[in-house]
Each structure stands twice: as structure tokens, then as C-alpha cells.
Design a protein around this motif. Structure first.
Motif, PDB file in Angstrom:
ATOM      1  N   ASP A 198       0.832  -1.208   0.000  1.00  0.00           N
ATOM      2  CA  ASP A 198       0.000   0.000   0.000  1.00  0.00           C
ATOM      3  C   ASP A 198       0.864   1.254   0.000  1.00  0.00           C
ATOM      4  O   ASP A 198       0.579   2.227  -0.715  1.00  0.00           O
ATOM      5  CB  ASP A 198      -0.916   0.003   1.225  1.00  0.00           C
ATOM      6  N   ARG A 199       1.926   1.245   0.807  1.00  0.00           N
ATOM      7  CA  ARG A 199       2.812   2.409   0.887  1.00  0.00           C
ATOM      8  C   ARG A 199       3.436   2.717  -0.466  1.00  0.00           C
ATOM      9  O   ARG A 199       3.623   3.890  -0.829  1.00  0.00           O
ATOM     10  CB  ARG A 199       3.906   2.164   1.933  1.00  0.00           C
ATOM     11  N   LEU A 200       3.744   1.662  -1.220  1.00  0.00           N
ATOM     12  CA  LEU A 200       4.376   1.841  -2.531  1.00  0.00           C
ATOM     13  C   LEU A 200       3.359   2.227  -3.611  1.00  0.00           C
ATOM     14  O   LEU A 200       3.749   2.481  -4.758  1.00  0.00           O
ATOM     15  CB  LEU A 200       5.087   0.544  -2.929  1.00  0.00           C
ATOM     16  N   GLY A 201       2.087   2.264  -3.236  1.00  0.00           N
ATOM     17  CA  GLY A 201       1.054   2.637  -4.200  1.00  0.00           C
ATOM     18  C   GLY A 201       0.728   1.550  -5.207  1.00  0.00           C
ATOM     19  O   GLY A 201       0.140   1.831  -6.259  1.00  0.00           O
ATOM     20  N   SER A 202       1.097   0.315  -4.903  1.00  0.00           N
ATOM     21  CA  SER A 202       0.809  -0.791  -5.821  1.00  0.00           C
ATOM     22  C   SER A 202      -0.629  -1.263  -5.629  1.00  0.00           C
ATOM     23  O   SER A 202      -1.280  -0.948  -4.639  1.00  0.00           O
ATOM     24  CB  SER A 202       1.764  -1.963  -5.581  1.00  0.00           C
ATOM     25  N   LYS A 203      -1.116  -2.022  -6.580  1.00  0.00           N
ATOM     26  CA  LYS A 203      -2.455  -2.586  -6.494  1.00  0.00           C
ATOM     27  C   LYS A 203      -2.421  -4.070  -6.119  1.00  0.00           C
ATOM     28  O   LYS A 203      -3.415  -4.785  -6.256  1.00  0.00           O
ATOM     29  CB  LYS A 203      -3.185  -2.396  -7.820  1.00  0.00           C
ATOM     30  N   VAL A 204      -1.264  -4.527  -5.627  1.00  0.00           N
ATOM     31  CA  VAL A 204      -1.117  -5.931  -5.251  1.00  0.00           C
ATOM     32  C   VAL A 204      -2.025  -6.267  -4.076  1.00  0.00           C
ATOM     33  O   VAL A 204      -2.127  -5.503  -3.108  1.00  0.00           O
ATOM     34  CB  VAL A 204       0.356  -6.234  -4.896  1.00  0.00           C
ATOM     35  N   SER A 205      -2.690  -7.406  -4.158  1.00  0.00           N
ATOM     36  CA  SER A 205      -3.506  -7.922  -3.060  1.00  0.00           C
ATOM     37  C   SER A 205      -2.709  -8.971  -2.293  1.00  0.00           C
ATOM     38  O   SER A 205      -1.961  -9.745  -2.890  1.00  0.00           O
ATOM     39  CB  SER A 205      -4.796  -8.555  -3.598  1.00  0.00           C
ATOM     40  N   VAL A 206      -2.875  -8.984  -0.977  1.00  0.00           N
ATOM     41  CA  VAL A 206      -2.166  -9.934  -0.113  1.00  0.00           C
ATOM     42  C   VAL A 206      -3.183 -10.803   0.608  1.00  0.00           C
ATOM     43  O   VAL A 206      -4.159 -10.299   1.173  1.00  0.00           O
ATOM     44  CB  VAL A 206      -1.268  -9.197   0.907  1.00  0.00           C
ATOM     45  N   LEU A 207      -2.945 -12.111   0.587  1.00  0.00           N
ATOM     46  CA  LEU A 207      -3.815 -13.064   1.269  1.00  0.00           C
ATOM     47  C   LEU A 207      -2.997 -13.818   2.311  1.00  0.00           C
ATOM     48  O   LEU A 207      -1.966 -14.406   1.988  1.00  0.00           O
ATOM     49  CB  LEU A 207      -4.432 -14.038   0.253  1.00  0.00           C
ATOM     50  N   ASN A 208      -3.459 -13.777   3.536  1.00  0.00           N
ATOM     51  CA  ASN A 208      -2.795 -14.456   4.644  1.00  0.00           C
ATOM     52  C   ASN A 208      -3.091 -15.955   4.582  1.00  0.00           C
ATOM     53  O   ASN A 208      -4.229 -16.378   4.760  1.00  0.00           O
ATOM     54  CB  ASN A 208      -3.278 -13.865   5.968  1.00  0.00           C
ATOM     55  N   ALA A 209      -2.059 -16.762   4.335  1.00  0.00           N
ATOM     56  CA  ALA A 209      -2.215 -18.223   4.278  1.00  0.00           C
ATOM     57  C   ALA A 209      -1.778 -18.879   5.582  1.00  0.00           C
ATOM     58  O   ALA A 209      -1.474 -20.068   5.613  1.00  0.00           O
ATOM     59  CB  ALA A 209      -1.422 -18.783   3.109  1.00  0.00           C
ATOM     60  N   GLY A 210      -1.765 -18.076   6.657  1.00  0.00           N
ATOM     61  CA  GLY A 210      -1.377 -18.583   7.970  1.00  0.00           C
ATOM     62  C   GLY A 210      -0.171 -17.847   8.495  1.00  0.00           C
ATOM     63  O   GLY A 210       0.905 -17.945   7.905  1.00  0.00           O
ATOM     64  N   ASP A 211      -0.341 -17.111   9.598  1.00  0.00           N
ATOM     65  CA  ASP A 211       0.795 -16.376  10.174  1.00  0.00           C
ATOM     66  C   ASP A 211       0.879 -16.651  11.670  1.00  0.00           C
ATOM     67  O   ASP A 211       0.078 -16.175  12.455  1.00  0.00           O
ATOM     68  CB  ASP A 211       0.709 -14.868   9.873  1.00  0.00           C
ATOM     69  N   GLY A 212       1.880 -17.442  12.037  1.00  0.00           N
ATOM     70  CA  GLY A 212       2.123 -17.742  13.439  1.00  0.00           C
ATOM     71  C   GLY A 212       0.875 -18.259  14.130  1.00  0.00           C
ATOM     72  O   GLY A 212       0.184 -19.147  13.622  1.00  0.00           O
ATOM     73  N   GLN A 213       0.578 -17.697  15.298  1.00  0.00           N
ATOM     74  CA  GLN A 213      -0.618 -18.084  16.051  1.00  0.00           C
ATOM     75  C   GLN A 213      -1.764 -17.115  15.802  1.00  0.00           C
ATOM     76  O   GLN A 213      -2.761 -17.137  16.529  1.00  0.00           O
ATOM     77  CB  GLN A 213      -0.286 -18.138  17.550  1.00  0.00           C
ATOM     78  N   HIS A 214      -1.654 -16.292  14.759  1.00  0.00           N
ATOM     79  CA  HIS A 214      -2.651 -15.256  14.533  1.00  0.00           C
ATOM     80  C   HIS A 214      -3.902 -15.801  13.859  1.00  0.00           C
ATOM     81  O   HIS A 214      -4.916 -16.036  14.509  1.00  0.00           O
ATOM     82  CB  HIS A 214      -2.040 -14.109  13.719  1.00  0.00           C
ATOM     83  N   GLU A 215      -3.838 -16.030  12.535  1.00  0.00           N
ATOM     84  CA  GLU A 215      -5.027 -16.490  11.815  1.00  0.00           C
ATOM     85  C   GLU A 215      -4.664 -17.297  10.582  1.00  0.00           C
ATOM     86  O   GLU A 215      -3.517 -17.274  10.113  1.00  0.00           O
ATOM     87  CB  GLU A 215      -5.922 -15.308  11.406  1.00  0.00           C
ATOM     88  N   HIS A 216      -5.684 -17.982  10.060  1.00  0.00           N
ATOM     89  CA  HIS A 216      -5.578 -18.746   8.810  1.00  0.00           C
ATOM     90  C   HIS A 216      -6.938 -18.597   8.111  1.00  0.00           C
ATOM     91  O   HIS A 216      -7.759 -19.517   8.102  1.00  0.00           O
ATOM     92  CB  HIS A 216      -5.284 -20.210   9.133  1.00  0.00           C
ATOM     93  N   PRO A 217      -7.182 -17.422   7.495  1.00  0.00           N
ATOM     94  CA  PRO A 217      -8.528 -17.123   6.979  1.00  0.00           C
ATOM     95  C   PRO A 217      -9.068 -18.127   5.971  1.00  0.00           C
ATOM     96  O   PRO A 217     -10.242 -18.504   6.041  1.00  0.00           O
ATOM     97  CB  PRO A 217      -8.345 -15.740   6.340  1.00  0.00           C
ATOM     98  N   SER A 218      -8.238 -18.574   5.030  1.00  0.00           N
ATOM     99  CA  SER A 218      -8.773 -19.477   4.000  1.00  0.00           C
ATOM    100  C   SER A 218      -9.174 -20.824   4.592  1.00  0.00           C
ATOM    101  O   SER A 218     -10.121 -21.463   4.123  1.00  0.00           O
ATOM    102  CB  SER A 218      -7.773 -19.670   2.850  1.00  0.00           C
ATOM    103  N   GLN A 219      -8.497 -21.273   5.658  1.00  0.00           N
ATOM    104  CA  GLN A 219      -8.895 -22.517   6.322  1.00  0.00           C
ATOM    105  C   GLN A 219     -10.233 -22.328   7.026  1.00  0.00           C
ATOM    106  O   GLN A 219     -11.111 -23.194   6.961  1.00  0.00           O
ATOM    107  CB  GLN A 219      -7.837 -22.962   7.323  1.00  0.00           C
ATOM    108  N   GLY A 220     -10.406 -21.195   7.704  1.00  0.00           N
ATOM    109  CA  GLY A 220     -11.684 -20.927   8.347  1.00  0.00           C
ATOM    110  C   GLY A 220     -12.826 -20.883   7.340  1.00  0.00           C
ATOM    111  O   GLY A 220     -13.921 -21.385   7.596  1.00  0.00           O
ATOM    112  N   LEU A 221     -12.565 -20.311   6.168  1.00  0.00           N
ATOM    113  CA  LEU A 221     -13.602 -20.206   5.138  1.00  0.00           C
ATOM    114  C   LEU A 221     -13.904 -21.558   4.495  1.00  0.00           C
ATOM    115  O   LEU A 221     -15.054 -21.870   4.197  1.00  0.00           O
ATOM    116  CB  LEU A 221     -13.179 -19.187   4.083  1.00  0.00           C
ATOM    117  N   LEU A 222     -12.875 -22.381   4.298  1.00  0.00           N
ATOM    118  CA  LEU A 222     -13.144 -23.695   3.688  1.00  0.00           C
ATOM    119  C   LEU A 222     -13.857 -24.618   4.679  1.00  0.00           C
ATOM    120  O   LEU A 222     -14.673 -25.452   4.274  1.00  0.00           O
ATOM    121  CB  LEU A 222     -11.870 -24.319   3.132  1.00  0.00           C
ATOM    122  N   ASP A 223     -13.552 -24.467   5.973  1.00  0.00           N
ATOM    123  CA  ASP A 223     -14.298 -25.248   6.973  1.00  0.00           C
ATOM    124  C   ASP A 223     -15.762 -24.819   6.988  1.00  0.00           C
ATOM    125  O   ASP A 223     -16.673 -25.659   7.056  1.00  0.00           O
ATOM    126  CB  ASP A 223     -13.675 -25.064   8.359  1.00  0.00           C
TER     127      ASP A 223
END
Length: 329
Positions: free
Chosen positions: A125-150
């Protein structure tokens, strides 16, 4: 009126709206139908580049994201830490910026430290890019795609033609195991309490601290904590066993794996406490004979574990499609 997808990064399910959940479920249902065809490829993301940046080992998540991108006709780049410039001192953000310079449109990030996907998203975002980021699991924080597939797996069982959030209202769902170290548990708490379901967490006190009770504040459904497994299983409609994450544990959190299985392992006898048509889930990988008995894991009458893996491709296709600018019907 059809919902317009506006979320650029998917880093957490904590602030997902009901509309966003239903959009993912609806889109995943469409792609499940595509995956059942003889020709399983659609040109939805043709010309776009998806980079899978996995700084931590993975089988299911990494391969299903790669397959999902390919089924959508995207070009894929796969990152392996051991053979990358990280070994020469390059920083994670510089690695991400290298992929940005190559023309990457979406980055799928897994890392052992919580917050890395967010840091990369903020840098994009800081660089002004339009790249999207998807969290595939970070430490003990979250795993959104696993929660959605469940969520998709459960809703599709209840209504294969029209999986949606509201059909879980009032259902009892038990999540049993290592809640403390589980990013999957956190994402499932957010998604399942959004449906109006009753979510019951069960585990030893060392793996289920009281602070998890706060996750139920202000949610549609109710959240309950149990330090014995039987109250959580009583009349449950669905049971999710979680892996004991020994690689993240300190010492003395459990007496032994054998004792854990005796007290909290999911077995046929324990399922007698649940509803007669109860189904069992596990995000994998499974420690057979620890979190769940081996025979139960392979019993198609009860186990949805294979369906979870299959659902993962359709759900991840849906996420990439929506983040890549795909239109909702």
C-alpha cells in the motif's frame, strides 16, 4: 442487488461482514461445479500473476492455492526459502518487492511469525501498488482461508445447492484441542460465531486460556469454554479436532500424548455424546491416535476430512477470483 467485493487484502476474518462470507460461499459453490466438469479450467485470471510466498512448510494450503490459481488460468510463482536470497541476507520485505517488480498481482503469504502478511500488505500500500495480499497462515494469529473452507464444508453438507451463513444458526459446533497455538481455531471462532452458531471450545487449561472468552464478545453466536471434553461434545452437530502443535509448544503443557488422547481424543465412544448424525472435521495434518482415532478419521460416515481438502481448492479459487476483480453473480 448483488454485492460488490471491495476488500483488497484478506488478512483476518475478525472484521468480515455477513455479505462477504456469503459472497465467498456463493462463489466457491460456483467453482465447485466447475471442478466437477471434465474441463476444470476457466480464464477468469488469465494474464494475472499469483506468487505463493511460503516461509513455512505446507502441503494442503500451498498446493491448493497453486492449483486454484492454475484452474483460474493465472500464472504462478512459487517461493522456497531455502533456495532463495533470504539465505544471503535479503529481508522479507525486499523479497516481496522483488516479486512486485516481476509484475505480481496477488501474494499468498505464510510465515511462522504473526503479522508478516500484514506488514507486506502495508508495504504494498505504501508503494502505491495494487497488489492484493492473502494471509495463508501467520504464526498463532489467523488462517482465513482454512476458516472459510471449513465454513463452506459444513454449509455445503447442510445445503449443497445453496451454502449460506444463516443455515448454521443454532447449530452446536465443538472445537477440541490445542486452541492456544492454533491460528485455525482463531479464524474458525470468527467465522462460526458470525453464523449464529454455538461454538464450544474444549482443551486442557494449559492449551485453552480464559482470554479466549473475549472472542465471543459482540458476535451473533455464543462462545463457550470447557476444560473437559464431554460438555463440549454433548449434543454437538459438528466436532472439529485440532492438531497438537508440538513445534510451537514450550515444555510442560501436556503430561503426555497418550494422556491427552485419553482425556480429549475424539473416538467413536465419545461421539455417542453428540447428535446421531454428527460429523467430524480436522484441518490437518493429523496426528493419528492423538487428536482423533485412526479408524474414525477414515470412516466416511463421520469424517469430513477429505471433503475439507476438496473444498479448499474451490474456496481458494473463490478468494483469488474475488481479489482479482471477479464479478459476483
Amino acid at each position: 442487488m448483488a454485492m460488490v467485493w471491495t476488500r483488497r487484502h484478506i488478512l483476518s476474518l475478525a472484521d468480515f461482514t455477513r455479505g462477504e462470507y456469503d459472497a465467498v460461499l456463493q462463489t466457491a459453490g460456483s467453482f465447485r461445479e466447475v471442478l466437477g466438469r471434465r474441463t476444470k479450467k476457466v480464464p477468469a485470471l488469465q494474464g494475472q500473476v499469483v506468487a505463493n510466498l511460503f516461509f513455512e512448510p505446507s502441503t494442503r494450503t500451498r498446493n491448493s492455492f497453486e492449483l486454484a490459481a492454475k484452474r483460474l488460468s493465472a500464472d504462478t510463482l512459487n517461493f522456497t526459502p531455502g533456495s532463495s536470497s533470504l539465505t544471503k541476507g535479503e529481508t522479507i520485505l525486499d523479497t516481496a518487492k522483488t516479486y512486485l517488480a516481476m509484475g505480481t498481482d496477488m501474494m499468498v503469504i505464510r510465515h511462522e511469525q504473526a503479522g508478516v502478511p500484514m506488514a507486506i500488505a502495508q508495504e504494498m500500500d505504501r508503494l502505491g501498488s495494487k497488489v492484493s495480499v492473502l494471509n495463508a497462515g501467520d504464526g498463532q494469529h489467523e488462517h482465513p482461508s482454512q476458516g472459510l473452507l471449513d465454513l463452506f464444508t459444513i454449509c455445503s453438507l447442510l445445503d449443497p445447492e445453496h451454502p449460506r451463513l444463516e443455515i448454521l444458526a443454532g447449530k452446536k459446533i465443538a472445537i477440541v484441542g490445542d486452541i492456544l497455538h492454533s491460528r485455525v481455531a482463531r479464524s474458525n471462532i470468527w467465522s462460526l460465531t458470525a453464523t449464529g452458531a454455538e461454538v464450544h471450545l474444549a482443551g486442557p487449561p494449559t492449551l485453552l486460556p480464559l482470554l479466549f472468552a473475549e472472542c465471543g464478545n459482540g458476535r451473533e453466536g455464543n462462545l463457550f469454554l470447557h476444560w473437559q471434553v464431554e460438555p463440549a461434545l454433548q449434543d454437538a452437530d459438528f466436532v472439529m479436532a485440532l492438531r497438537l502443535q508440538k513445534e510451537r509448544m514450550g515444555q510442560y503443557l501436556l503430561p503426555s500424548l497418550r494422556e491427552y488422547h485419553q482425556l480429549f481424543g475424539i473416538t467413536r465412544d465419545r461421539l455417542k455424546l453428540c447428535k446421531p448424525n454428527v460429523k467430524v472435521l480436522h484441518p490437518g495434518p493429523v496426528n493419528r491416535g492423538v487428536e482423533i482415532s485412526s479408524d474414525l478419521m477414515d470412516d466416511a460416515e463421520f469424517s469430513l476430512i477429505s471433503q475439507q481438502v476438496t473444498s479448499g481448492v474451490a474456496v481458494r479459487m473463490a478468494l483469488l477470483y474475488l481479489m482479482g476483480g471477479g464479478k459476483l453473480n
